[in-house]
Motif scaffolding. Structure first.
Motif, PDB file in Angstrom:
ATOM      1  N   GLU A 172       0.847  -1.153  -0.029  1.00  0.00           N
ATOM      2  CA  GLU A 172       0.110   0.127  -0.138  1.00  0.00           C
ATOM      3  C   GLU A 172       0.977   1.089   0.106  1.00  0.00           C
ATOM      4  OE1 GLU A 172      -3.914  -1.692   2.414  1.00  0.00           O
ATOM      5  OE2 GLU A 172      -2.127  -0.759   3.632  1.00  0.00           O
ATOM      6  N   PHE A 173       1.785   1.362   0.926  1.00  0.00           N
ATOM      7  CA  PHE A 173       2.844   2.418   1.065  1.00  0.00           C
ATOM      8  C   PHE A 173       3.506   2.652  -0.473  1.00  0.00           C
ATOM      9  CE2 PHE A 173       7.145   3.959   1.578  1.00  0.00           C
ATOM     10  CZ  PHE A 173       6.812   5.363   2.307  1.00  0.00           C
ATOM     11  N   CYS A 174       4.076   1.686  -1.109  1.00  0.00           N
ATOM     12  CA  CYS A 174       4.823   1.764  -2.365  1.00  0.00           C
ATOM     13  C   CYS A 174       3.599   2.267  -3.450  1.00  0.00           C
ATOM     14  CB  CYS A 174       5.720   0.592  -2.551  1.00  0.00           C
ATOM     15  SG  CYS A 174       6.923   0.142  -1.575  1.00  0.00           S
ATOM     16  N   ASN A 175       2.684   1.515  -3.532  1.00  0.00           N
ATOM     17  CA  ASN A 175       1.703   2.192  -4.494  1.00  0.00           C
ATOM     18  C   ASN A 175       1.229   3.659  -4.206  1.00  0.00           C
ATOM     19  OD1 ASN A 175       1.637  -0.397  -5.628  1.00  0.00           O
ATOM     20  ND2 ASN A 175      -0.178  -0.930  -4.409  1.00  0.00           N
ATOM     21  N   ALA A 176       0.869   4.189  -2.815  1.00  0.00           N
ATOM     22  CA  ALA A 176       0.778   5.338  -2.731  1.00  0.00           C
ATOM     23  C   ALA A 176       2.010   6.267  -3.201  1.00  0.00           C
ATOM     24  CB  ALA A 176       0.488   5.483  -1.232  1.00  0.00           C
ATOM     25  N   MET A 177       3.165   6.042  -2.841  1.00  0.00           N
ATOM     26  CA  MET A 177       4.133   6.882  -3.441  1.00  0.00           C
ATOM     27  C   MET A 177       4.671   6.896  -4.709  1.00  0.00           C
ATOM     28  SD  MET A 177       5.456   7.880  -0.294  1.00  0.00           S
ATOM     29  CE  MET A 177       7.264   8.616  -0.313  1.00  0.00           C
ATOM     30  N   TYR A 178       4.266   5.734  -5.400  1.00  0.00           N
ATOM     31  CA  TYR A 178       4.242   5.873  -6.761  1.00  0.00           C
ATOM     32  C   TYR A 178       3.227   6.647  -7.467  1.00  0.00           C
ATOM     33  CZ  TYR A 178       4.210   3.758 -11.566  1.00  0.00           C
ATOM     34  OH  TYR A 178       4.061   3.728 -12.836  1.00  0.00           O
ATOM     35  N   ASP A 179       2.086   6.530  -6.990  1.00  0.00           N
ATOM     36  CA  ASP A 179       0.919   7.459  -7.455  1.00  0.00           C
ATOM     37  C   ASP A 179       1.347   8.815  -7.154  1.00  0.00           C
ATOM     38  OD1 ASP A 179      -0.185   5.122  -8.383  1.00  0.00           O
ATOM     39  OD2 ASP A 179      -1.824   5.042  -6.638  1.00  0.00           O
ATOM     40  N   LYS A 180       1.987   9.302  -6.047  1.00  0.00           N
ATOM     41  CA  LYS A 180       2.176  10.483  -5.795  1.00  0.00           C
ATOM     42  C   LYS A 180       3.479  11.074  -6.461  1.00  0.00           C
ATOM     43  CE  LYS A 180       2.817  13.677  -1.842  1.00  0.00           C
ATOM     44  NZ  LYS A 180       1.400  14.371  -2.013  1.00  0.00           N
ATOM     45  N   TYR A 181       4.410  10.292  -6.701  1.00  0.00           N
ATOM     46  CA  TYR A 181       5.658  11.045  -7.352  1.00  0.00           C
ATOM     47  C   TYR A 181       5.891  10.652  -8.625  1.00  0.00           C
ATOM     48  CZ  TYR A 181       6.189  12.879  -2.637  1.00  0.00           C
ATOM     49  OH  TYR A 181       6.289  13.356  -1.529  1.00  0.00           O
ATOM     50  N   LYS A 182       5.136   9.870  -9.337  1.00  0.00           N
ATOM     51  CA  LYS A 182       5.311   9.279 -10.784  1.00  0.00           C
ATOM     52  C   LYS A 182       5.267  10.599 -11.603  1.00  0.00           C
ATOM     53  CE  LYS A 182       0.482   8.292 -11.872  1.00  0.00           C
ATOM     54  NZ  LYS A 182      -0.413   6.972 -12.445  1.00  0.00           N
ATOM     55  N   GLY A 183       6.513  10.558 -12.706  1.00  0.00           N
ATOM     56  CA  GLY A 183       6.610  11.413 -13.251  1.00  0.00           C
ATOM     57  C   GLY A 183       7.079  12.772 -13.061  1.00  0.00           C
ATOM     58  N   ASN A 184       7.594  12.969 -11.594  1.00  0.00           N
ATOM     59  CA  ASN A 184       8.193  14.170 -11.067  1.00  0.00           C
ATOM     60  C   ASN A 184       9.540  14.104 -10.956  1.00  0.00           C
ATOM     61  OD1 ASN A 184       5.659  15.262 -10.778  1.00  0.00           O
ATOM     62  ND2 ASN A 184       5.191  14.564  -8.590  1.00  0.00           N
ATOM     63  N   GLU A 185      10.347  13.649 -11.750  1.00  0.00           N
ATOM     64  CA  GLU A 185      11.626  13.568 -11.636  1.00  0.00           C
ATOM     65  C   GLU A 185      12.156  14.986 -11.570  1.00  0.00           C
ATOM     66  OE1 GLU A 185      10.202  12.042 -14.022  1.00  0.00           O
ATOM     67  OE2 GLU A 185      10.360  10.096 -14.381  1.00  0.00           O
ATOM     68  N   ASN A 186      11.714  15.967 -12.134  1.00  0.00           N
ATOM     69  CA  ASN A 186      12.373  17.303 -12.105  1.00  0.00           C
ATOM     70  C   ASN A 186      12.258  18.021 -10.788  1.00  0.00           C
ATOM     71  OD1 ASN A 186       9.458  17.606 -12.524  1.00  0.00           O
ATOM     72  ND2 ASN A 186       9.643  19.440 -13.426  1.00  0.00           N
ATOM     73  N   GLN A 187      11.331  17.280  -9.854  1.00  0.00           N
ATOM     74  CA  GLN A 187      11.091  17.812  -8.449  1.00  0.00           C
ATOM     75  C   GLN A 187      11.759  16.857  -7.492  1.00  0.00           C
ATOM     76  OE1 GLN A 187       6.704  18.260  -7.659  1.00  0.00           O
ATOM     77  NE2 GLN A 187       6.471  19.592  -9.433  1.00  0.00           N
ATOM     78  N   GLY A 188      12.557  16.024  -7.998  1.00  0.00           N
ATOM     79  CA  GLY A 188      13.521  15.466  -7.000  1.00  0.00           C
ATOM     80  C   GLY A 188      12.906  14.090  -6.449  1.00  0.00           C
ATOM     81  N   ALA A 189      11.656  13.691  -6.946  1.00  0.00           N
ATOM     82  CA  ALA A 189      11.224  12.384  -6.484  1.00  0.00           C
ATOM     83  C   ALA A 189      11.320  11.290  -7.607  1.00  0.00           C
ATOM     84  CB  ALA A 189       9.847  12.608  -6.031  1.00  0.00           C
ATOM     85  N   GLY A 190      10.708  11.386  -8.740  1.00  0.00           N
ATOM     86  CA  GLY A 190      10.633  10.463  -9.528  1.00  0.00           C
ATOM     87  C   GLY A 190       9.643   9.360  -9.514  1.00  0.00           C
ATOM     88  N   LEU A 191      10.048   8.171  -9.940  1.00  0.00           N
ATOM     89  CA  LEU A 191       9.437   6.993  -9.560  1.00  0.00           C
ATOM     90  C   LEU A 191       9.649   6.385  -8.413  1.00  0.00           C
ATOM     91  CD1 LEU A 191       9.187   5.499 -13.189  1.00  0.00           C
ATOM     92  CD2 LEU A 191       7.278   6.697 -12.072  1.00  0.00           C
ATOM     93  N   VAL A 192       8.971   6.363  -7.396  1.00  0.00           N
ATOM     94  CA  VAL A 192       9.404   5.643  -5.939  1.00  0.00           C
ATOM     95  C   VAL A 192       8.615   4.328  -6.112  1.00  0.00           C
ATOM     96  CG1 VAL A 192       9.118   5.925  -3.561  1.00  0.00           C
ATOM     97  CG2 VAL A 192       9.346   8.081  -4.882  1.00  0.00           C
ATOM     98  N   SER A 193       9.567   3.366  -6.479  1.00  0.00           N
ATOM     99  CA  SER A 193       9.038   2.096  -6.633  1.00  0.00           C
ATOM    100  C   SER A 193      10.401   1.025  -6.676  1.00  0.00           C
ATOM    101  CB  SER A 193       8.385   1.968  -7.901  1.00  0.00           C
ATOM    102  OG  SER A 193       9.142   1.995  -8.897  1.00  0.00           O
ATOM    103  N   GLY A 194       9.753  -0.005  -6.297  1.00  0.00           N
ATOM    104  CA  GLY A 194      11.041  -1.090  -6.309  1.00  0.00           C
ATOM    105  C   GLY A 194      12.225  -0.870  -5.019  1.00  0.00           C
ATOM    106  N   GLU A 195      13.393  -1.047  -5.456  1.00  0.00           N
ATOM    107  CA  GLU A 195      14.385  -1.056  -4.363  1.00  0.00           C
ATOM    108  C   GLU A 195      14.193   0.382  -3.866  1.00  0.00           C
ATOM    109  OE1 GLU A 195      18.981  -0.609  -4.150  1.00  0.00           O
ATOM    110  OE2 GLU A 195      18.349  -1.438  -5.974  1.00  0.00           O
ATOM    111  N   ARG A 196      14.011   1.567  -4.556  1.00  0.00           N
ATOM    112  CA  ARG A 196      13.878   2.720  -3.725  1.00  0.00           C
ATOM    113  C   ARG A 196      12.751   2.896  -2.739  1.00  0.00           C
ATOM    114  NH1 ARG A 196      13.802   8.412  -7.133  1.00  0.00           N
ATOM    115  NH2 ARG A 196      13.578   9.840  -5.133  1.00  0.00           N
ATOM    116  N   CYS A 197      11.554   2.187  -3.139  1.00  0.00           N
ATOM    117  CA  CYS A 197      10.593   2.137  -2.166  1.00  0.00           C
ATOM    118  C   CYS A 197      10.731   1.284  -0.977  1.00  0.00           C
ATOM    119  CB  CYS A 197       9.225   1.775  -2.937  1.00  0.00           C
ATOM    120  SG  CYS A 197       7.737   1.687  -1.748  1.00  0.00           S
TER     121      CYS A 197
END
Length: 385
Positions: A172-197
């Motif tokens: 649930e946490f990783c899905n929520a973080m993915y949905d919130k920050y997908k496509g926001n690489e220019n804001q310093g988050a980017g895709l928060v998933s996988g090893e990063r999550c």
């Protein structure tokens, strides 16, 4: 036949007594027309209700003048009324002091509990906080975006401080973080998933466990966990700092905090003892003060000067208060006061206000001096006297 002659000697005291009676009778027969056109002093004092058990006396002063006095006792109910009134005023007067002491005792106890929790936390959770700092710096160094000027990945704070993520499972946490920050690489988050999550979820769990196990309030959690963490993370000027450097920085701050908590814990304990002692002293002081100003009895005295020709002149009138083995004299400004009281027809449930006010006026300064004497030591203990 012899004549027997008997000689009888009359005691000198009889002549003196007769002279005393004449002077006293002169005073008794005096009528103050301004107060009463018919009632003389003798009858007025004999029938008065405001003062009982009266006694007439005669003496000579240092100038050989004849002084006639009338002394009587204020009724016990006057004394009881005054004493009860004073005890209540004393109790009310110390009520504020007791409240201040109670408030300070409550605050000191609360601080003792708080500082004890802090001390326990700092001693037991030192390595947990260090581990959190270590992982946070590793995460920041790995995923921070120096090209955009954003050193701390925004999702790092989001994961630790957003309560919405607190009870989520890892998926649930990783899905929520993915949905919130997908496509926001220019804001310093980017895709928060996988090893990063996985990494940031581990950091979130460490932070949550610290908060849950510490029992710290939000203010202390910020001061002793979150703020040291933020201060230990590398800033833009020290980009890619080592986790060890951040941990060492935290250890130094931790030791300073532990020393400070120990100091304020000791202060809180000392303050608790001070105010507990003060509260106990208040009880003792108020009892002592009540004893010192509680009347045992009070007498009213009126004095006249009698001339050789039988003239009568009012000299003075006063009250004498007896308390705690001492007596105090209070002279009325107007000598006619006691005569006015005698001529007034008081009912059984009335107490002349002049008597009560006279007692209060005289003992006001006495109470202040006693209060200062028996409370003076508290001036150095943060307690108003």
């Amino acid at each position: 036949m012899s004549i027997r002659t008997s000689i009888f000697f009359l005691p000198i005291s009889l002549f003196i007594l007769t002279g005393c009676d004449d002077n006293i009778n002169n005073v008794k027969s005096t009528v103050y027309s301004s107060l009463s056109s018919t009632l003389n002093i003798g009858d007025a004092f004999k029938s008065r209700k405001d003062c009982i058990d009266g006694e007439w006396k005669e003496k000579k002063d240092s100038r050989e003048r004849i002084i006639v006095s009338y002394e009587c006792q204020l009724p016990k109910k006057y004394i009881y009324f005054y004493n009860n009134k004073q005890i209540k005023e004393i109790s009310d007067g110390y009520a504020l002091d007791e409240k201040i002491a109670d408030d300070q005792i409550s605050m000191a106890k609360s601080n003792i509990v708080r500082y004890k929790q802090l001390k326990t936390f700092l001693e037991e959770r030192k390595e947990d906080v260090a581990n959190l700092i270590n992982k946070s710096i590793q995460y920041q160094n790995k995923y921070g975006n120096s090209s955009t000027g954003i050193q701390a990945p925004v999702e790092l704070n989001e994961a630790m401080y957003n309560e919405n993520y607190k009870h989520m499972s890892k998926n649930e946490f990783c899905n929520a973080m993915y949905d919130k920050y997908k496509g926001n690489e220019n804001q310093g988050a980017g895709l928060v998933s996988g090893e990063r999550c996985d990494f940031i979820f581990d950091i979130r769990n460490i932070h949550s466990a610290l908060k849950e196990k510490s029992a710290l309030n939000d203010k202390d959690m910020h001061a002793y966990v979150d703020y040291p963490i933020s201060m230990s993370l590398p800033n833009w000027a020290a980009y890619d700092a080592s986790p060890q450097a951040g941990v060492e920085k935290y250890y130094k701050k931790h030791d300073e905090n532990l020393e400070m908590v120990g100091r304020v814990f000791s202060i809180a304990n000392n303050k608790l003892k001070i105010y507990q002692d003060i509260k106990e002293n208040i009880k003792n002081y108020s009892g002592k003060l009540g004893k010192n100003i509680s009347l045992n009895k009070a007498t009213s005295t009126t004095q006249w000067f009698v001339t050789k020709t039988g003239g009568v002149e009012l000299m003075d009138s006063y009250l004498t208060f007896y308390l705690d083995g001492k007596d105090y004299k209070y002279t009325f400004k107007n000598p006619m006061t006691t005569i006015e009281m005698a001529l007034h027809d008081f009912s059984d449930d009335q107490i002349p206000s002049i008597y009560i006010s006279s007692m209060e006026n005289y003992f006001r300064e006495l109470k202040r001096s006693l209060r200062f004497d028996i409370r003076g030591e508290c001036r150095d203990q943060f307690m108003p006297c």
